[in-house]
Design an enzyme around this catalytic site. Structure first.
Site, short mmCIF file in Angstrom:
data_model
loop_
_atom_site.label_atom_id
_atom_site.label_comp_id
_atom_site.label_asym_id
_atom_site.label_seq_id
_atom_site.Cartn_x
_atom_site.Cartn_y
_atom_site.Cartn_z
N GLU A 1 0.83 -1.22 0.00
CA GLU A 1 0.00 0.00 0.00
C GLU A 1 0.86 1.27 0.00
O GLU A 1 0.56 2.22 -0.71
CB GLU A 1 -0.96 -0.01 1.19
CG GLU A 1 -1.95 -1.17 1.21
CD GLU A 1 -2.73 -1.34 -0.08
OE1 GLU A 1 -2.93 -0.34 -0.80
OE2 GLU A 1 -3.11 -2.48 -0.39
N HIS B 1 -4.82 -6.34 -10.73
CA HIS B 1 -4.25 -7.40 -9.89
C HIS B 1 -4.03 -8.68 -10.68
O HIS B 1 -3.31 -9.56 -10.23
CB HIS B 1 -5.16 -7.67 -8.70
CG HIS B 1 -5.40 -6.46 -7.86
ND1 HIS B 1 -6.39 -5.55 -8.16
CD2 HIS B 1 -4.77 -6.00 -6.77
CE1 HIS B 1 -6.35 -4.57 -7.28
NE2 HIS B 1 -5.39 -4.81 -6.42
#
Lengths: 101, 343
Positions: free
Chosen positions: B170, B265
């Site tokens: 992140e 992803h």
């Protein structure tokens, strides 16, 4: 026309792939008027709709956020839009269940 | 800045603004708040755009701090950001707050010591995180300004703060926002995700003092819950084997399999495999040479939001030669990585 099917996709885990799903269903008539209005705005190409606010695109700069794929049946066939999480009413967001396929 | 903003969900405000049991004054206040919230969201978008302008023109700015401050907030099961501040998070009784504070501080140390970078923006930006976001929330994310962590549902996933690679992943989205500024769709989106997986895995290896043969190259191994493990899954993604049966979110392995509109992803599979293959071909510590090349490609090339995988591969090949002119095995390893995925 009353049945709204929901699929939550994306996120860090990549929901919506072959093994990880997040799905739900609600009746539009069961939603509070404000929530139903919000969904109808998302489904319609109106000012303030998902399409007008960037469609499926997440907030600028955001990463790993969820999006929601919303589908209703219409006389012309199914209609589907994708909306970023912050535009989807919580009653709709909360209807999904995460599952392993 | 918008850090003090507490965003009540729009649908809640809309419901309250039309609730006949409330006074006209209250309904108008909620309506006004919707407008304010809308403007605040615009401000957040503007803040991100400001990143681009500052990146291009603010070379004379001095750093905010020599090392970043790390702040933790508690959403207490709501989706109201940032939540309430956690005082003295390094000694917090809440394990999630304490863990995020500790790991975030270590990720900042990783970027400083290994890559010479002062925080996400290179200028000492405060690293802000919110924990306990939502109810049984199966996600962690970067929202353009801060990190956000859910507790997981306890079945498929446990607390997302349990993964050191998750936290570094992140934070790296923030680094990408303040460097190459990759889009979040199509090939740039896949590269964006891959950068976060590469640096997330590198951080995990650095923290565990692992070389490339000791590393497991798994992403999300520490956040899988009992229901996922019972089905034989050991990770979300495997950088060494993106299509593996043990992956809860399998990915393509070849560039030719990447399609427009693919979830970032999934599209990150080929560049993840290229990085892993390059590092394993060269041997040693992933962050020593191949990691340095990837970092230079990410941060030393200006803002290029539309960068595709072919462009990025070419850039890393070029950097391997210019950064390590006396070490041909480095360039050969990078080349082997991209060839493995068809680039």
């Amino acid at each position: 026309m009353d049945r709204l099917t929901i699929e939550r996709i994306g996120g860090f885990a990549g929901f919506g792939g072959s093994r990880l799903k997040s799905r739900g269903e609600v009746s539009l008539s069961d939603l509070a008027p404000a929530d139903r209005d919000a969904v109808e705005r998302l489904l319609a190409d109106l000012p303030g709709s998902a399409a007008a606010q960037g469609g499926a695109a997440p907030r600028t700069g955001a990463a790993d956020a969820f999006s929601y794929r919303l589908t209703v049946q219409s006389p012309d066939g199914p209609k589907t839009v994708e909306a970023p999480e912050h535009l989807v009413p919580s009653a709709v967001r909360d209807s999904v269940r995460d599952t392993l396929d | 800045m918008t850090y003090s903003c507490c965003l009540v969900p729009r649908d809640v405000l809309a419901r309250l603004s039309s609730d006949p049991s409330l006074s006209a004054t209250s309904r108008k206040a909620f309506l006004d708040t919707i407008q304010i919230s809308h403007e605040m969201r615009d401000l957040r978008v503007q803040a991100t755009r400001m990143t681009s302008v500052a990146f291009a023109h603010a070379t004379a700015l001095t750093a905010l701090a020599l090392a970043p401050s790390v702040t933790i907030y508690d959403c207490k099961g709501t989706q109201s950001l940032p939540g309430t501040p956690v005082p003295n998070p390094g000694k917090a009784a809440d394990p999630a707050a304490k863990r995020v504070f500790g790991t975030t501080s270590e990720v900042a140390e990783f970027f400083a010591k290994v890559f010479g970078r002062n925080s996400i923006d290179g200028e000492g930006m405060t690293l802000m995180s919110s924990v306990h976001f939502g109810q049984r929330y199966n996600n962690a994310m970067w929202n353009g300004l801060q990190m956000i962590y859910g507790d997981g549902d306890g079945q498929i996933f446990v607390d997302f703060t349990a993964g050191t690679d998750v936290i570094a992943h992140e934070l790296t989205h923030g680094v990408t926002q303040h460097s190459l500024q990759l889009d979040y769709s199509d090939e740039p989106g896949g590269l964006n995700e891959s950068m976060s997986d590469c640096f997330g895995s590198m951080f995990r290896q650095w923290k565990l003092k692992q070389d490339v043969t000791q590393a497991d190259w798994l992403i999300g191994a520490d956040i899988l819950g009992p229901a996922a493990k019972a089905k034989g899954f050991t990770c979300l993604r495997d950088m060494a084997d993106p299509a593996g049966r043990h992956c809860l979110s399998p990915q393509p392995t070849l560039y030719a399999q990447v399609r427009p509109g693919m979830d970032p992803h999934a599209a990150s599979g080929p560049p993840n495999l290229a990085f892993c293959t390059a590092a394993k071909t060269l041997g040693g510590k992933s962050w020593d040479q191949v990691g340095q090349i990837w970092y230079a490609a990410l941060t030393g090339w200006g803002a290029r939001p539309k960068t595709g995988m072919k462009d990025f591969a070419a850039r890393t090949r070029q950097l391997a030669q210019t950064m390590y002119p006396g070490a041909p095995p480095v360039a050969a390893a990078v080349d082997a990585g991209w060839r493995k995925v068809g680039l």
